[in-house]
Design an enzyme around this catalytic site. Structure first.
Site, PDB file in Angstrom:
ATOM      1  N   GLU A 196      10.981   8.013  40.840  1.00  0.00           N
ATOM      2  CA  GLU A 196       9.659   8.016  40.219  1.00  0.00           C
ATOM      3  C   GLU A 196       8.823   6.792  40.602  1.00  0.00           C
ATOM      4  OE1 GLU A 196      10.146   8.719  36.020  1.00  0.00           O
ATOM      5  OE2 GLU A 196      10.861  10.775  36.338  1.00  0.00           O
ATOM      6  N   GLU A 315      15.427  15.759  38.424  1.00  0.00           N
ATOM      7  CA  GLU A 315      15.492  15.721  36.963  1.00  0.00           C
ATOM      8  C   GLU A 315      14.717  16.917  36.415  1.00  0.00           C
ATOM      9  OE1 GLU A 315      14.110  12.069  35.234  1.00  0.00           O
ATOM     10  OE2 GLU A 315      15.226  10.815  36.651  1.00  0.00           O
TER      11      GLU A 315
END
Length: 587
Positions: A196, A315
């Protein structure tokens, strides 16, 4: 802990070492790869046959990794492995994961507190050895492993716009050491450049340029380290791991420019935000939430998979569910619909999915090695291979204060065929107990009278709608009446509304000032966030208004709260804050 083996170029060659290399070459010719260590004639380590034969094509290899699971909040915890409430990892954990049907694990690692912040940016050898031990345990169970740089993304990598050279030097130094430590690992180990990635005070264009620089540098560092890293699968993220088209297009361009067939794209997906955290009225897995998911997976497929670039969904889950320390902010049946839909959409798109499991009893209890919610896991597992039918809701509310009448739900067969309603091992009788017309399932007054029994508030009976395949859909038959709230006083630090729930279940709360404007910390919507602004306390018979919500209210100005319940009932309440004191009234 195992010692970290030095790269081959630093070892003294010997006739025994040569024999070991020849043995390894023989294994490669036979189509095997190494995952453990066997003794060469001189006692040195040489690769042993892996439990996993990794396909040559990246697309096939990533497909073989489905399904995947995250060892979350552990080696990525700050500052240490147990800092966020999870126990230290044991090999038994991976034994369990493999036995439950998983084929790969993502092992997030935060290196920040184990790497010097100044040149030469050395990673602590003991920590690196611990990471290697955990990685090797997973691989010894035949699991693929994705190893990454995790919360470093927001701890120091995000400062790259203002501190470009130092951040890049530290990033390169970290991956140089990681690549060296794992260069002899089998191809079942994948490297992911950064989780991220975020960049402070940067435009989208600047973010994509900086990430391209990091991904390209990561690729160069790993490939130049040689050994197994020469053709190791490397996982590259979008900005923030966001599956938006502009960020995926940028990543696609980066991958194309690298001319490397062993690259994998990664994004994350946590559903449509209002549904994922229950804010802005997102109480149901409705058309908006379904559309968001369908479009996200279509983008993944069209941008990457259709071009033979594999996608690893590093995820997925819901941002605030499950949370066993608080009441469910996402209604259970609606959450199950999301997981069922995601599994199907991923299969259609050709995307490998990795469940984000933060531990601390969210999904797999790391202490007992049992699923905290076996029924939830059953839905996740079923979604890997098939579809399951659902319905418009998993509850039927029967008002206690009025005569019993028939109640209707809409069936969502999802490509299956409805096979009937059951209560335990007893089938209900079609025509007498229920009817089905154009997927409209109607429970008759006759059946509901029997099922509600003495009509005590709460769940009186549980039914199963069974379909031709997949899991049955559970339906609770509930006796309820409109909840009753009472006047109260308190402070911004502690305020609760006495509540007789009378069998009902809280869905959401609106908050508005007299002029109709939004009240509360989520000023962009009147529907405040479940558990962040308000929370039901069913055993205590109250609704809690949080300090964050109350402190965000204008002083001396009345606020009208509208509580929405899953039965469809609404109750209005008024609160006024004045210099730290709070008064609540029903009128």
């Amino acid at each position: 802990m195992k010692d970290i083996r030095l790269p081959a170029r630093h070892r003294r060659r010997s006739p025994g070492r040569l024999a070991g290399l020849l043995m390894a070459l023989l294994l490669v010719i036979l189509g095997l790869s190494g995952s453990a260590a066997i003794a060469a004639p001189d006692g040195t380590a040489a690769p042993a046959p892996s439990k996993v034969r990794v396909p040559a094509r990246a697309m096939d290899a990533v497909a073989a990794m489905q399904p995947s699971w995250n060892l979350g909040n552990t080696l990525d915890a700050i500052p240490d492995e147990t800092s966020w409430g999870n126990p230290k990892v044991t090999k038994d954990l991976f034994d369990t994961i493999r036995a439950q049907g998983y084929r790969s694990v993502r092992i997030p690692v935060t290196w920040t507190d184990h790497q010097s912040a100044t040149a030469p940016y050395t990673i602590d050898a003991t920590f690196l050895s611990r990471v290697k031990q955990v990685v090797d345990w997973a691989q010894s169970d035949g699991l693929y492993v994705v190893l990454n740089v995790h919360h470093d993304s927001w701890q120091w990598i995000s400062k790259m716009p203002a501190d470009h050279d130092n951040v890049l030097a530290r990033f390169n130094a970290g991956w140089t050491q990681i690549a060296s430590a794992f260069r002899d690992e089998p191809r079942t180990l994948l490297f992911e450049s950064v989780n991220e990635p975020a960049f402070d005070n940067a435009t989208d264009a600047q973010k994509t340029q900086l990430l391209n620089e990091l991904n390209t540098s990561f690729h160069k560092v790993v490939r130049s380290s040689g050994g197994g890293n020469a053709n190791r699968l490397l996982v590259l993220p979008t900005v923030g791991c966001t599956p938006s088209q502009n960020f995926m297009d940028s990543l696609s361009a980066t991958i194309g420019a690298l001319h490397d067939s062993n690259l994998v794209a990664t994004v994350h997906y946590y559903s449509w935000y209002p549904f994922s955290v229950n804010i802005a009225g997102g109480t149901r897995y409705d058309e908006s939430a379904q559309k968001d998911l369908n479009e996200a997976f279509a983008r993944m497929h069209d941008t990457f998979v259709a071009k033979n670039i594999p996608v690893y969904l590093g995820e997925y889950g819901l941002l605030a569910w499950p949370d066993h320390n608080h009441p469910d902010r996402v209604e259970r049946g609606e959450a199950l619909k999301y997981f069922e839909h995601l599994g199907y959409a991923a299969r259609v798109a050709g995307v490998t999915t990795a469940l984000w499991d933060p531990g601390t009893f969210a999904y797999l209890n790391r202490e007992t090695l049992k699923w905290s919610d076996p029924a939830l896991f059953a839905w996740i597992k079923s979604s890997w291979t098939t579809r399951s039918g659902t319905a418009s809701f998993d509850k039927v509310f029967v008002p206690k204060s009025s005569p019993i009448t028939a109640k209707t739900l809409t069936l969502n067969p999802n490509g299956t065929k409805f096979r009937g309603l059951w209560q335990g091992s007893t089938p209900l009788t079609p025509g007498l107990d229920y009817t089905v017309t154009d997927n409209q399932l109607t429970l008759t007054a006759r059946a509901l009278t029997r099922l509600t029994g003495d009509r005590r508030y709460g769940v009186n009976a549980t039914l199963q709608a069974r379909f031709s395949r997949g899991l049955p859909w559970t339906i609770d038959v509930i006796t309820s009446d409109t909840p009753v709230l009472s006047n109260a006083t308190g402070t911004t630090g502690s305020f609760t509304i006495p509540t007789q729930y009378r069998g009902d279940v809280l869905a959401t709360m609106e908050a508005r000032y007299a002029d109709g404007s939004n009240a509360g910390q989520a000023g962009w919507t009147p529907y405040q966030e479940f558990n962040a602004a308000f929370s039901p306390d069913y055993p205590g018979g109250t609704i809690i208004l949080t300090p964050d919500f109350l402190n965000a209210l204008h002083d001396g100005t009345a606020v009208t709260l509208t509580f929405h319940f899953h039965s469809g009932a609404t109750v209005t309440y008024h609160v006024t804050k004045s210099q730290g004191s709070v008064t609540g009234t029903t009128s």
